[in-house]
Write a protein that holds these residues in place. Structure first.
Motif, PDB file in Angstrom:
ATOM      1  N   MET A   1       0.832  -1.174   0.000  1.00  0.00           N
ATOM      2  CA  MET A   1       0.000   0.000   0.000  1.00  0.00           C
ATOM      3  C   MET A   1       0.874   1.234   0.000  1.00  0.00           C
ATOM      4  O   MET A   1       1.838   1.304   0.733  1.00  0.00           O
ATOM      5  CB  MET A   1      -0.866   0.011   1.230  1.00  0.00           C
ATOM      6  N   LEU A   3       1.054   5.146   0.764  1.00  0.00           N
ATOM      7  CA  LEU A   3       0.347   6.248   1.400  1.00  0.00           C
ATOM      8  C   LEU A   3       0.667   7.581   0.743  1.00  0.00           C
ATOM      9  O   LEU A   3      -0.127   8.505   0.790  1.00  0.00           O
ATOM     10  CB  LEU A   3       0.692   6.314   2.878  1.00  0.00           C
ATOM     11  N   THR A   5       1.783   9.314  -2.878  1.00  0.00           N
ATOM     12  CA  THR A   5       1.896   9.045  -4.308  1.00  0.00           C
ATOM     13  C   THR A   5       3.332   9.148  -4.793  1.00  0.00           C
ATOM     14  O   THR A   5       3.764   8.363  -5.622  1.00  0.00           O
ATOM     15  CB  THR A   5       0.997  10.015  -5.097  1.00  0.00           C
ATOM     16  N   CYS A   8       5.321   5.800  -4.609  1.00  0.00           N
ATOM     17  CA  CYS A   8       4.824   4.592  -5.258  1.00  0.00           C
ATOM     18  C   CYS A   8       5.881   4.071  -6.214  1.00  0.00           C
ATOM     19  O   CYS A   8       6.641   4.828  -6.797  1.00  0.00           O
ATOM     20  CB  CYS A   8       3.543   4.868  -6.040  1.00  0.00           C
ATOM     21  N   ALA A  22      -6.314  11.272  -2.791  1.00  0.00           N
ATOM     22  CA  ALA A  22      -6.030   9.837  -2.759  1.00  0.00           C
ATOM     23  C   ALA A  22      -5.225   9.418  -1.529  1.00  0.00           C
ATOM     24  O   ALA A  22      -5.590   8.471  -0.867  1.00  0.00           O
ATOM     25  CB  ALA A  22      -5.341   9.402  -4.037  1.00  0.00           C
ATOM     26  N   THR A  25      -7.451   9.584   1.606  1.00  0.00           N
ATOM     27  CA  THR A  25      -8.510   8.583   1.570  1.00  0.00           C
ATOM     28  C   THR A  25      -7.950   7.217   1.942  1.00  0.00           C
ATOM     29  O   THR A  25      -8.537   6.499   2.758  1.00  0.00           O
ATOM     30  CB  THR A  25      -9.156   8.534   0.167  1.00  0.00           C
ATOM     31  N   GLN A  26      -6.807   6.853   1.373  1.00  0.00           N
ATOM     32  CA  GLN A  26      -6.182   5.575   1.697  1.00  0.00           C
ATOM     33  C   GLN A  26      -5.746   5.545   3.157  1.00  0.00           C
ATOM     34  O   GLN A  26      -5.912   4.544   3.844  1.00  0.00           O
ATOM     35  CB  GLN A  26      -4.979   5.303   0.774  1.00  0.00           C
ATOM     36  N   HIS A  27      -5.212   6.639   3.606  1.00  0.00           N
ATOM     37  CA  HIS A  27      -4.783   6.727   5.009  1.00  0.00           C
ATOM     38  C   HIS A  27      -5.976   6.521   5.943  1.00  0.00           C
ATOM     39  O   HIS A  27      -5.869   5.813   6.953  1.00  0.00           O
ATOM     40  CB  HIS A  27      -4.111   8.083   5.258  1.00  0.00           C
ATOM     41  N   ARG A  29      -8.683   4.831   5.255  1.00  0.00           N
ATOM     42  CA  ARG A  29      -9.043   3.410   5.166  1.00  0.00           C
ATOM     43  C   ARG A  29      -8.126   2.567   6.052  1.00  0.00           C
ATOM     44  O   ARG A  29      -8.574   1.670   6.756  1.00  0.00           O
ATOM     45  CB  ARG A  29      -8.968   2.927   3.726  1.00  0.00           C
ATOM     46  N   ASP A  30      -6.837   2.867   5.999  1.00  0.00           N
ATOM     47  CA  ASP A  30      -5.880   2.135   6.841  1.00  0.00           C
ATOM     48  C   ASP A  30      -6.175   2.349   8.323  1.00  0.00           C
ATOM     49  O   ASP A  30      -6.133   1.410   9.118  1.00  0.00           O
ATOM     50  CB  ASP A  30      -4.451   2.572   6.541  1.00  0.00           C
TER      51      ASP A  30
END
Length: 164
Positions: A1, A3, A5, A8, A22, A25-27, A29-30
């Motif tokens: 994953m 966190l 960009t 990556c 993005a 949002t991912q953070h 979710r985690d």
């Protein structure tokens, strides 16, 4: 994953659109997954839980779960689990109707030695000593107040008793 960009491994080309939302949002979710792991520990502390089982439930590797949990909560999942077990053990020991061994197994520990060591580390005294002193110290206190007053100190902050 990923966190952030910019870190990556996949290349960002001129046709790739990177949303500024993005990473957050991912953070989020985690963090929600980590919260579910913490809630599971709170609910199932007396069951045999290990980091691998918790990680499987969160669809993460054990190493990733441990790193992210420590970043979010300041301690490892195992340390958090043992703190919950010790908190519950303290309540059972204050009642006074169970032996230290019975309390150890009631809170999900399988080793009396590990339980006693961790208890002493967090509380500052062995469970047998705590059992003798706690009943007197919290006599007449409502259970909700006794729980708050006797909450264990995390991260090895309990004072070491002097042997003089």
């Amino acid at each position: 994953m990923c966190l952030l960009t910019s870190f990556c491994l996949s290349p960002v080309t001129s046709t790739t659109r990177v949303s500024p939302h993005a990473p957050s949002t991912q953070h989020l979710r985690d963090l929600a997954r980590l919260r579910r792991v913490r809630d599971r520990i709170d609910r199932e502390y007396e069951r045999p839980l290990d980091v691998e089982a918790l990680a499987r439930g969160a669809h993460m590797s054990a190493g990733h779960l441990s790193r992210e949990f420590r970043l979010a909560y300041g301690e490892s999942p195992y340390s958090y689990l043992m703190t919950r077990r010790i908190e519950r053990a303290m309540a059972l020991l204050r009642r006074g109707d169970l032996s230290v061994t019975e309390v150890c197994f009631a809170v999900g520990c399988s080793s009396l030695g590990t339980f006693s060591s961790r208890f002493t580390e967090l509380v500052g005294m062995p469970p047998s000593t705590y059992r003798r002193h706690a009943a007197r110290a919290t006599a007449g206190m409502p259970p909700c107040v006794a729980k708050q007053v006797t909450r264990p100190i995390r991260n090895r902050e309990a004072p070491v008793p002097s042997r003089t």
